[in-house]
Design an enzyme around this catalytic site. Sequence first.
Site, short mmCIF file in Angstrom:
data_model
loop_
_atom_site.label_atom_id
_atom_site.label_comp_id
_atom_site.label_asym_id
_atom_site.label_seq_id
_atom_site.Cartn_x
_atom_site.Cartn_y
_atom_site.Cartn_z
N THR A 1 0.82 -1.21 0.00
CA THR A 1 0.00 0.00 0.00
C THR A 1 0.85 1.26 0.00
OG1 THR A 1 -1.51 1.26 1.42
CG2 THR A 1 -0.09 -0.30 2.52
N ASP A 2 0.28 2.35 -0.52
CA ASP A 2 1.00 3.63 -0.45
C ASP A 2 1.04 4.17 0.98
OD1 ASP A 2 -1.70 4.28 -0.23
OD2 ASP A 2 -1.68 5.87 -1.73
N GLU A 3 0.22 3.59 1.88
CA GLU A 3 0.16 4.12 3.26
C GLU A 3 1.48 3.92 4.00
OE1 GLU A 3 -3.33 3.44 5.54
OE2 GLU A 3 -4.64 3.53 3.79
N TYR B 1 -2.28 -0.49 10.82
CA TYR B 1 -2.36 -1.16 9.52
C TYR B 1 -1.11 -0.89 8.70
CZ TYR B 1 -3.44 -1.70 4.54
OH TYR B 1 -3.37 -2.02 3.20
N LYS C 1 1.93 -3.42 7.32
CA LYS C 1 2.27 -3.60 5.91
C LYS C 1 3.72 -3.20 5.65
CE LYS C 1 -0.13 -4.64 2.90
NZ LYS C 1 -0.49 -5.98 2.34
N TYR D 1 -15.46 11.62 7.91
CA TYR D 1 -14.59 11.98 9.04
C TYR D 1 -14.11 13.43 8.92
CZ TYR D 1 -14.19 6.89 9.79
OH TYR D 1 -14.43 5.56 10.01
P1 NAD Z 1 -9.80 -7.50 1.78
O1 NAD Z 1 -9.88 -7.17 3.23
O2 NAD Z 1 -10.98 -7.29 0.91
O3 NAD Z 1 -9.39 -9.04 1.61
C1 NAD Z 1 -8.40 -9.64 2.37
C2 NAD Z 1 -8.51 -11.15 2.16
O4 NAD Z 1 -7.47 -11.78 2.94
C3 NAD Z 1 -9.84 -11.73 2.65
O5 NAD Z 1 -10.34 -12.63 1.69
C4 NAD Z 1 -9.48 -12.47 3.93
O6 NAD Z 1 -10.29 -13.60 4.19
C5 NAD Z 1 -8.04 -12.89 3.64
N1 NAD Z 1 -7.25 -13.13 4.85
C6 NAD Z 1 -7.18 -12.34 5.94
N2 NAD Z 1 -6.36 -12.91 6.86
C7 NAD Z 1 -5.90 -14.07 6.31
C8 NAD Z 1 -5.01 -15.09 6.74
N3 NAD Z 1 -4.44 -15.05 7.96
N4 NAD Z 1 -4.75 -16.11 5.91
C9 NAD Z 1 -5.34 -16.18 4.68
N5 NAD Z 1 -6.20 -15.25 4.23
C10 NAD Z 1 -6.48 -14.21 5.03
O7 NAD Z 1 -8.52 -6.73 1.24
P2 NAD Z 1 -8.27 -6.03 -0.16
O8 NAD Z 1 -8.79 -4.66 -0.11
O9 NAD Z 1 -8.68 -6.95 -1.25
O10 NAD Z 1 -6.67 -5.93 -0.13
C11 NAD Z 1 -5.87 -6.98 -0.62
C12 NAD Z 1 -4.41 -6.61 -0.43
O11 NAD Z 1 -4.13 -5.40 -1.13
C13 NAD Z 1 -4.02 -6.35 1.02
O12 NAD Z 1 -2.74 -6.87 1.22
C14 NAD Z 1 -4.02 -4.84 1.14
O13 NAD Z 1 -3.11 -4.42 2.13
C15 NAD Z 1 -3.56 -4.45 -0.24
N6 NAD Z 1 -4.01 -3.13 -0.70
C16 NAD Z 1 -5.36 -2.82 -0.65
C17 NAD Z 1 -5.78 -1.59 -1.14
C18 NAD Z 1 -7.23 -1.18 -1.11
O14 NAD Z 1 -7.54 -0.02 -1.41
N7 NAD Z 1 -8.17 -2.07 -0.79
C19 NAD Z 1 -4.83 -0.69 -1.65
C20 NAD Z 1 -3.48 -1.04 -1.68
C21 NAD Z 1 -3.09 -2.28 -1.21
O1 DAU Z 2 -4.16 3.90 0.30
C1 DAU Z 2 -4.37 2.53 0.19
C2 DAU Z 2 -5.22 2.04 1.35
O2 DAU Z 2 -6.53 2.55 1.11
C3 DAU Z 2 -5.24 0.53 1.48
O3 DAU Z 2 -3.95 0.07 1.78
C4 DAU Z 2 -6.21 0.09 2.56
O4 DAU Z 2 -6.29 -1.32 2.59
C5 DAU Z 2 -7.57 0.67 2.25
O5 DAU Z 2 -8.46 0.37 3.30
C6 DAU Z 2 -7.49 2.18 2.05
O6 DAU Z 2 -7.26 2.87 3.31
P1 DAU Z 2 -8.03 4.23 3.67
O7 DAU Z 2 -8.04 4.39 5.14
O8 DAU Z 2 -7.53 5.34 2.85
O9 DAU Z 2 -9.49 3.81 3.12
P2 DAU Z 2 -10.96 4.08 3.70
O10 DAU Z 2 -11.92 3.72 2.62
O11 DAU Z 2 -11.15 3.45 5.04
O12 DAU Z 2 -10.99 5.66 3.88
C7 DAU Z 2 -10.80 6.52 2.77
C8 DAU Z 2 -10.88 7.93 3.29
O13 DAU Z 2 -12.23 8.19 3.71
C9 DAU Z 2 -10.01 8.19 4.52
O14 DAU Z 2 -9.48 9.50 4.46
C10 DAU Z 2 -10.98 8.06 5.69
C11 DAU Z 2 -12.29 8.54 5.10
N1 DAU Z 2 -13.51 7.88 5.67
C12 DAU Z 2 -13.54 6.54 5.74
C13 DAU Z 2 -14.64 5.90 6.28
C14 DAU Z 2 -14.68 4.39 6.39
C15 DAU Z 2 -14.59 8.66 6.08
O15 DAU Z 2 -14.56 9.90 5.98
N2 DAU Z 2 -15.67 8.02 6.60
C16 DAU Z 2 -15.74 6.66 6.74
O16 DAU Z 2 -16.77 6.15 7.27
#
Ligand code: NAD
Ligand code: DAU
Length: 352
Positions: free
Chosen positions: A130-132, A155, A159, A212
């Site tokens: 992630t970029d975080e 989180y 990562k 938020y």
């Molecule tokens: P998600 O939460 O939708 O899915 C995560 C999956 O991992 C689920 O299917 C869960 O059952 C599985 N899992 C959790 N713990 C496990 C374990 N111990 N063993 C096996 N499986 C397990 O997540 P996502 O949004 O699809 O993200 C996938 C990956 O991409 C993550 O590594 C996340 O950090 C990364 N990522 C996500 C985003 C985003 O915006 N969603 C952005 C950048 C990177």
């Molecule tokens: O940047 C990549 C990341 O983006 C991934 O690595 C994470 O897995 C993914 O969850 C996401 O993280 P964020 O915290 O940025 O995503 P989220 O959707 O939770 O929040 C996006 C923005 O919106 C953040 O600034 C918080 C805000 N927010 C979020 C929620 C859930 C709100 O204002 N209200 C809300 O209820």
Amino acid sequence: MRTVWVTGGAGFIGSHLVRYLVREYPSYRIHTLDALTYAGNLENLADVLPAANHTFHKIDIANASAVQRLWHEAPPDIILNLAAESHVDRSILSPMDFVHTNVLGTITLLEHARQYWQGRSDVLFYQVSTDEVYGSLGEEGFFTEGSAYDPRSPYSASKAAADHFVRAYGHTYGIPYLISNCGNNYGPFQFPEKLIPLTISRLIERKSIPVYGQGQNMRDWIYVEDHVRAIVLLMEKAPRQRTYLIGAQNCRPNIEVVQLLCSLYDEITGEKDSDRLITFVQDRPGHDFRYAICPSPLLHQLGWKPHMSFEEGLRQTIQWYRANGSWLERVRSGAYQEYFQRQYGERLSSLQ
Ligand code: NAD
Ligand code: DAU
């Protein structure tokens, strides 16, 4: 013929990736490993479960004996590691779950790679990150591959730790690896805890939409299938032992995203004034202000570019959630209600 493990393949991004690989690489054997936590759902893979080149395994990646058993049964040439606890707000409530999967789980996989991939250069450990990990930007500037790590939530710290272990194993034991750090994904099958699917599910229910602070924090959004194409391109073509940033150059304040969703929702459904549902609530502790990605090497060395515009991606995503009401109902039942109460109960005494 290559054997590819996709961990976390029943989650949001993982299920899109598995679908893409099963379709585009019929000669590869795809194995999905997923513990099926609250975020993992076999329904996300329904169309590829019967495919001849795909097998699903319910496995916790931190369980070394389970990983070892599968390694003997279906030794991988490529591991695409997506399994993770992925939601920042949950990491603030329960950090240890994030250490278990994101840190110990990744190291458990790396330990097997170290043991079984000795001397092989034709294998790959691909860490989806992630970029975080780079922390928070001010009003200006972009993350690049050279940005310093500065994780600020449980989180992102978990990562970042995983990324460091992947690089350390690559450097010390010579395991071929790639890491990609991507911004905020959106699209079908995303669990309705993250901003975009949460907003859409609240729009469908005609309930308050929690934003938020003042909604001024900014995120860099990418359609999930554009992210998936970038991962596969890097897997196939990128020089190893490198890191790539993935982003669609689409950085926006949260309030703009939520307002856009409201107006698209009204346009699609004929509802009126959905933006009246927007409710500003207590901020996330330690809330990173801004993420913005400069994906220059991916664009100019690998020739990737995003295909989906933000507005069209949001429109298709709204339409998907409206057409998949029973999916939404099922994932929101049970434990989701407890989480929602814990996360928003005090924040939203005003939330109906
Ligand atoms: P998600 O939460 O939708 O899915 C995560 C999956 O991992 C689920 O299917 C869960 O059952 C599985 N899992 C959790 N713990 C496990 C374990 N111990 N063993 C096996 N499986 C397990 O997540 P996502 O949004 O699809 O993200 C996938 C990956 O991409 C993550 O590594 C996340 O950090 C990364 N990522 C996500 C985003 C985003 O915006 N969603 C952005 C950048 C990177
Ligand atoms: O940047 C990549 C990341 O983006 C991934 O690595 C994470 O897995 C993914 O969850 C996401 O993280 P964020 O915290 O940025 O995503 P989220 O959707 O939770 O929040 C996006 C923005 O919106 C953040 O600034 C918080 C805000 N927010 C979020 C929620 C859930 C709100 O204002 N209200 C809300 O209820």
